[in-house]
Structures are given as C-alpha cells and as structure tokens.
Design an enzyme around this catalytic site. Structure first.
Site, short mmCIF file in Angstrom:
data_model
loop_
_atom_site.label_atom_id
_atom_site.label_comp_id
_atom_site.label_asym_id
_atom_site.label_seq_id
_atom_site.Cartn_x
_atom_site.Cartn_y
_atom_site.Cartn_z
N GLU A 29 1.05 -1.30 -0.01
CA GLU A 29 -0.25 -0.01 0.59
C GLU A 29 0.84 1.09 -0.30
OE1 GLU A 29 -4.20 -0.41 2.87
OE2 GLU A 29 -2.69 -1.95 3.19
N SER A 159 -6.33 -2.17 1.08
CA SER A 159 -7.23 -1.91 0.14
C SER A 159 -7.43 -2.79 -0.44
CB SER A 159 -5.72 -0.63 0.24
OG SER A 159 -5.56 0.33 0.76
N TYR A 225 -9.76 4.43 -4.81
CA TYR A 225 -8.96 5.16 -5.17
C TYR A 225 -8.72 5.79 -6.09
CZ TYR A 225 -6.89 2.78 -0.83
OH TYR A 225 -6.87 2.45 0.65
N ARG A 263 -11.42 2.48 11.61
CA ARG A 263 -12.07 2.96 10.86
C ARG A 263 -12.89 1.22 10.49
NH1 ARG A 263 -10.77 3.36 5.62
NH2 ARG A 263 -11.69 1.12 4.86
N ASP A 265 -15.43 -1.77 8.92
CA ASP A 265 -15.47 -1.87 7.69
C ASP A 265 -16.52 -2.80 8.13
OD1 ASP A 265 -14.03 0.62 6.47
OD2 ASP A 265 -12.67 -1.59 5.48
N GLU A 278 -13.90 -5.74 8.78
CA GLU A 278 -12.10 -5.47 9.34
C GLU A 278 -11.74 -4.33 10.16
OE1 GLU A 278 -9.48 -4.57 6.22
OE2 GLU A 278 -11.26 -5.36 4.52
N ASN A 280 -8.88 -0.99 10.41
CA ASN A 280 -8.13 -0.09 9.95
C ASN A 280 -7.78 0.65 11.19
OD1 ASN A 280 -8.52 -1.04 6.69
ND2 ASN A 280 -10.10 -0.81 7.32
N GLY A 284 -6.79 5.02 5.14
CA GLY A 284 -6.50 6.10 4.49
C GLY A 284 -6.34 7.76 4.42
#
Length: 321
Positions: A29, A159, A225, A263, A265, A278, A280, A284
């Site tokens: 990443e 990602s 992205y 974060r 998800d 998951e 994070n 990002g």
C-alpha cells in the site's frame, strides 16, 4: 443523532514538538500511503505544526535514534514495511516516542483479519462465516462448507489488495493463487450480499456511517482510489439503524484492542443484519478517503482532523507524561 465532538485537547502547535509524518514504506500500500502522507503533512504544517516527512521505518529509526523527532504521526498503511502491524508501535514504545493511533496489540490484531474475527466471535459480535486456509488445504471443500459465493483474500493486507469474489468453483484456484502472492495466511469468507458501510472512529466517538455505492459492481482498489464516480452517502443510515451500526463499530474497535482513531468496515444485508469485516488502524487520508468525509459531517475539516489524530499521541488525561 449527531455525535458530540469534544473540545480540542491542545491549542498550541508547539506542544507537539517536532513531528515525523511517517509515510510510504515498503508494503503493498506504499503509493496510497504516500498520497495520504502528503495530505497530512500539508494540513499539519498549515496549522503551524513543525512536521516533516519520513519515508519508511528504517529512515524513522535513524531519525529517532538521533533524537530528531518528538513524536510520530503514523500514516503508513499495511504490514511488512507498513505501520499497521504493531512493529512500528513496538519500536516507538521501546524508544519512548509517542505515536498516533493504536498500540502494539490493537495494531497487530487489527492487521490480522482471521484473529480479529476470532476475537469478535468470542464476544458474540457478528462477522461473516469464514475458513482459515493453510497451504495445501482443500479450497473446494472450504468453499462448499461456506456455500458460494465466497471472498478469498490475504488475512493481513488492506486496500482490497489480493481480494477475489468467487461465484463459480472453477475460479477458486485463481483466487487462491492471487491471495497467496502476499505474505501471511489466507481467508475464505462468506460473501454477504447487501450494502457496504464504513464507520470512522475518532477518540471515543463513532462518526456518522458512510454507505459506499461504487459505479461498478464492487468497491475495489480502482473504486477506492482512482474512480471519480463512486458515491459516498453520509450518514449511510437513519434513526435506530444508524445508531446501531455506529455502536457496533465502536464495540468492535474496542474489542480488537484498538484506540485513538481508525475505521471499521461493515456489510449490511437486505434484512438489516450487520456483519463486521475488518478494522483499519491507520486509514487512508487521500482525496477519496472515508474518515475525512465522515468527520466533515460533524463539522471537522481536514486540517482539524489531522490535528485531532495527532492529539492521540498525547498522554491520556490522568496518565503520566
């Protein structure tokens, strides 16, 4: 329904000292991290913080040993050269240098999707059924035990790297080969059909949820992205449903030992059931990223968000310096 945002803990940029904005690295990443890092660096400097870019952990080690920085804003993504697997956190802890975000345990656990799911399941938190795949395992038997369609992915990447959705048994081998190109174990997971959501965590509050609506069929790397036509609906839900998904995300974040910011998800099926995917721990911070979008909904602009994340490196109230 809007969360109450606490006052800033610090108003003087000098209190942070000299800050290393750690970006880039050698994980899969890297490019996303460089993009995030440039944005964070500019935001902190605009607020008067003495912030400087550092590319990768070896460069940071050299700088910290030379005592050139007082704290680290970690915006590395991923593991194996990224800053989300606990290695960076252990380094900073050993050297006595504060770092943003989760500590060693939360970072290491959050990077490992299999072990995060094990913790969640032990606490009765909902997550899609899964099979842990070791080298040589019968992937066809695993898929039959879950029932197609399934998702095959590396356990320790982010990602959407190495992720495949499999609807036919004939595609299983290619999906496993792609995921196996990355370090660590593989995870085969029941594919939940429904809406895709994410909930940002900032300190002790869950930010408004975001429902992600890609123009294509899936929210993949391109949609995350590069695409300009992905829709982000925030808040993603209303009323009790919104309160429920935010409470679940905060509970999941804490259960994984995470802290500071991050974060979570979530998938939500047609019946309104939520399934945790998951965590994070260093999300990002690009122009397409989700935590800044959610923060904006409660009046926190990008520069202030970066400041508040940097505040997570300060000692907690009542703790020693």
């Amino acid at each position: 329904m809007t969360p109450t945002v606490p006052a800033l803990r610090c108003t003087d940029a000098r209190a942070f000292g000299r800050v290393a904005v750690l970006m880039g690295g050698t994980s899969a990443e890297r490019e996303v991290s460089l993009d995030s890092g440039r944005n964070v660096l500019a935001a902190l400097q605009a607020r008067g913080v003495d912030a400087h870019a550092v590319d990768g952990i070896p460069a940071l080690v050299e700088a910290l040993v030379a005592k050139r920085f007082d704290r680290v804003f970690n915006i590395l993504h991923g593991n194996k050269g990224g800053g989300e697997d606990g290695v960076l956190q252990g380094l900073c802890e050993a050297l006595g240098v504060p770092v943003t975000g989760s500590g060693v345990l939360g970072s290491a656990l959050g990077m490992d999707k299999i072990r995060t799911k094990q913790v969640w399941l032990s606490l009765g938190l909902p997550t899609p059924r899964y099979v842990r795949l070791a080298k040589g395992d019968d992937v066809h038997a695993a898929a039959r035990s879950l029932g197609l369609p399934v998702i095959v992915k590396p356990s320790c990447e982010g990602s959407s790297v190495g992720v495949s959705r499999v609807f036919n048994e004939a595609d299983l081998e290619a999906a496993v080969a792609l995921a196996a190109a990355y370090p660590g174990e593989l995870l085969m997971e029941q594919l939940v059909v429904g809406g895709e959501y994410t909930v940002g965590i900032l300190g002790d509050i869950a930010l408004p949820s975001i429902r992600i609506v890609p123009a294509g069929e899936y929210y993949d790397y391109h949609a995350k992205y590069q695409a300009e036509d992905t829709q982000y609906l925030c808040p993603g839900l209303e009323g009790e449903a919104e309160a429920g998904i935010r409470a679940l995300a905060l509970a999941a974040f804490r259960a994984a030992g995470c802290s500071g910011w991050g974060r979570v998800d979530v998938m939500r099926d047609a019946a309104g059931n939520n399934y945790l995917l998951e965590v994070n721990t260093a999300p990002g911070m690009t122009s397409h990223s989700l935590v800044p979008k959610a923060a904006g909904q409660v009046g926190i602009g990008f520069e202030e968000l970066c400041w508040r994340v940097l505040e997570t490196s300060l000692p907690k109230e009542g703790a020693g310096a």
